[in-house]
Structure formats: C-alpha cells, structure tokens
Design a protein around this motif. Structure first.
Motif, PDB file in Angstrom:
ATOM      1  N   THR A 125     -22.945  20.870 -18.965  1.00  0.00           N
ATOM      2  CA  THR A 125     -22.942  19.453 -18.606  1.00  0.00           C
ATOM      3  C   THR A 125     -23.861  19.181 -17.421  1.00  0.00           C
ATOM      4  O   THR A 125     -24.468  18.105 -17.355  1.00  0.00           O
ATOM      5  CB  THR A 125     -21.525  18.912 -18.338  1.00  0.00           C
ATOM      6  OG1 THR A 125     -20.907  19.685 -17.320  1.00  0.00           O
ATOM      7  CG2 THR A 125     -20.679  18.950 -19.589  1.00  0.00           C
ATOM      8  N   ASP A 182     -22.362  13.573 -14.405  1.00  0.00           N
ATOM      9  CA  ASP A 182     -22.232  14.793 -15.191  1.00  0.00           C
ATOM     10  C   ASP A 182     -22.889  15.978 -14.493  1.00  0.00           C
ATOM     11  O   ASP A 182     -22.353  17.090 -14.508  1.00  0.00           O
ATOM     12  CB  ASP A 182     -22.837  14.604 -16.584  1.00  0.00           C
ATOM     13  CG  ASP A 182     -21.968  13.751 -17.489  1.00  0.00           C
ATOM     14  OD1 ASP A 182     -20.807  13.471 -17.123  1.00  0.00           O
ATOM     15  OD2 ASP A 182     -22.453  13.361 -18.564  1.00  0.00           O
ATOM     16  N   ASP A 228     -14.818  12.378 -19.227  1.00  0.00           N
ATOM     17  CA  ASP A 228     -15.039  12.371 -20.676  1.00  0.00           C
ATOM     18  C   ASP A 228     -14.090  11.414 -21.382  1.00  0.00           C
ATOM     19  O   ASP A 228     -14.500  10.665 -22.274  1.00  0.00           O
ATOM     20  CB  ASP A 228     -14.888  13.780 -21.246  1.00  0.00           C
ATOM     21  CG  ASP A 228     -16.038  14.694 -20.853  1.00  0.00           C
ATOM     22  OD1 ASP A 228     -17.156  14.183 -20.658  1.00  0.00           O
ATOM     23  OD2 ASP A 228     -15.819  15.908 -20.755  1.00  0.00           O
ATOM     24  N   SER A 237     -17.398  12.829 -26.696  1.00  0.00           N
ATOM     25  CA  SER A 237     -16.637  12.658 -25.452  1.00  0.00           C
ATOM     26  C   SER A 237     -15.291  13.369 -25.516  1.00  0.00           C
ATOM     27  O   SER A 237     -14.938  14.135 -24.614  1.00  0.00           O
ATOM     28  CB  SER A 237     -16.407  11.169 -25.172  1.00  0.00           C
ATOM     29  OG  SER A 237     -17.625  10.512 -24.968  1.00  0.00           O
ATOM     30  N   TRP A 255     -15.693  17.284 -25.648  1.00  0.00           N
ATOM     31  CA  TRP A 255     -15.918  17.948 -24.351  1.00  0.00           C
ATOM     32  C   TRP A 255     -14.642  17.965 -23.518  1.00  0.00           C
ATOM     33  O   TRP A 255     -14.339  18.960 -22.855  1.00  0.00           O
ATOM     34  CB  TRP A 255     -17.059  17.287 -23.580  1.00  0.00           C
ATOM     35  CG  TRP A 255     -18.393  17.750 -24.066  1.00  0.00           C
ATOM     36  CD1 TRP A 255     -19.289  17.043 -24.797  1.00  0.00           C
ATOM     37  CD2 TRP A 255     -18.975  19.040 -23.875  1.00  0.00           C
ATOM     38  NE1 TRP A 255     -20.391  17.818 -25.077  1.00  0.00           N
ATOM     39  CE2 TRP A 255     -20.228  19.047 -24.519  1.00  0.00           C
ATOM     40  CE3 TRP A 255     -18.556  20.199 -23.226  1.00  0.00           C
ATOM     41  CZ2 TRP A 255     -21.061  20.165 -24.537  1.00  0.00           C
ATOM     42  CZ3 TRP A 255     -19.398  21.308 -23.235  1.00  0.00           C
ATOM     43  CH2 TRP A 255     -20.626  21.286 -23.875  1.00  0.00           C
TER      44      TRP A 255
END
Length: 122
Positions: free
Chosen positions: A13, A55, A82, A105, A108
C-alpha cells in the motif's frame, strides 16, 4: 498476528500510495473518475492525492512499526481507511465500477484483518 503478511500489506500500500500520489490517474481510471475521453480532471487529481498520501503513510507505518501494539494500531488505521473508502466512496461511484472498487477496498481490509488474527507458523 502474522507480521510478515502485515508488512507485505503495508509495503504494497505504501508503494501504491507513492505511485498514485505522483500519478492520480492510476486510481482515477479504474474508479471511473475520468472524463468521457479518459482524461483525469485536475480537481479529481487534487482530491485523490491526499488519499494516496494517506495510503503511503499508513503503509509505511505498517511496514516499519515495531511488532506489537504499534503494528496493531497501524493495521487498525489501514482497516478503518479501507472500510471508509468502501462505505463513503463506493456508493458515490458509477454503478459500472462500484463492485470492483468495493471488492478492492473490502479485500484489503479483510487481508489486514486476516494478518491481525492469523498465527504465524513456527
């Protein structure tokens, strides 16, 4: 806690955040945030860069935080970010891209939860 998995999520990320900070189109295009001709409006770029920077920062925290409470906290922030993306951004996107954006989203977030809950094989 599965530290190597959490470090991998963090590193991935962070790299993605750095790339999108430099080139917001990497996030805008798959999210359907372009004009009809595929261009990314300047306002969209301006709004995406802070998300990407977030991120990058959270990913670096996950990649470098000491194992224990610091890594758990960084991971909790990643999960919240997320899930926030899924809850707040997902419904505002065009129907055509919404399932993909939500899957990424939530995916993760789920990977981070798995890393928190899993035991590392010894």
């Amino acid at each position: 806690m599965h530290t190597p998995l959490l470090r991998a999520v963090g590193t991935t990320t962070a790299v993605y955040g750095a790339l999108v900070t430099a080139r917001p189109a990497l996030l805008a295009r798959p999210s359907g945030l372009t004009t009809r001709d595929g261009a990314v409006p300047r306002d969209t770029e301006t709004c995406l860069r802070p998300l990407a920077w977030r991120d990058l920062a959270v990913g670096l925290a996950m990649a470098t935080a000491p194992e224990g409470p610091a890594l758990r906290t960084a991971t909790a922030v990643r999960i919240a970010a997320d899930l926030g993306d899924a809850l707040l951004l997902g419904p505002t996107l065009d129907r055509a891209v919404r399932p993909k954006v939500l899957a990424v989203s939530v995916g993760w977030a789920a990977l981070s939860v798995l890393g928190l809950c899993a035991r590392r094989a010894r």
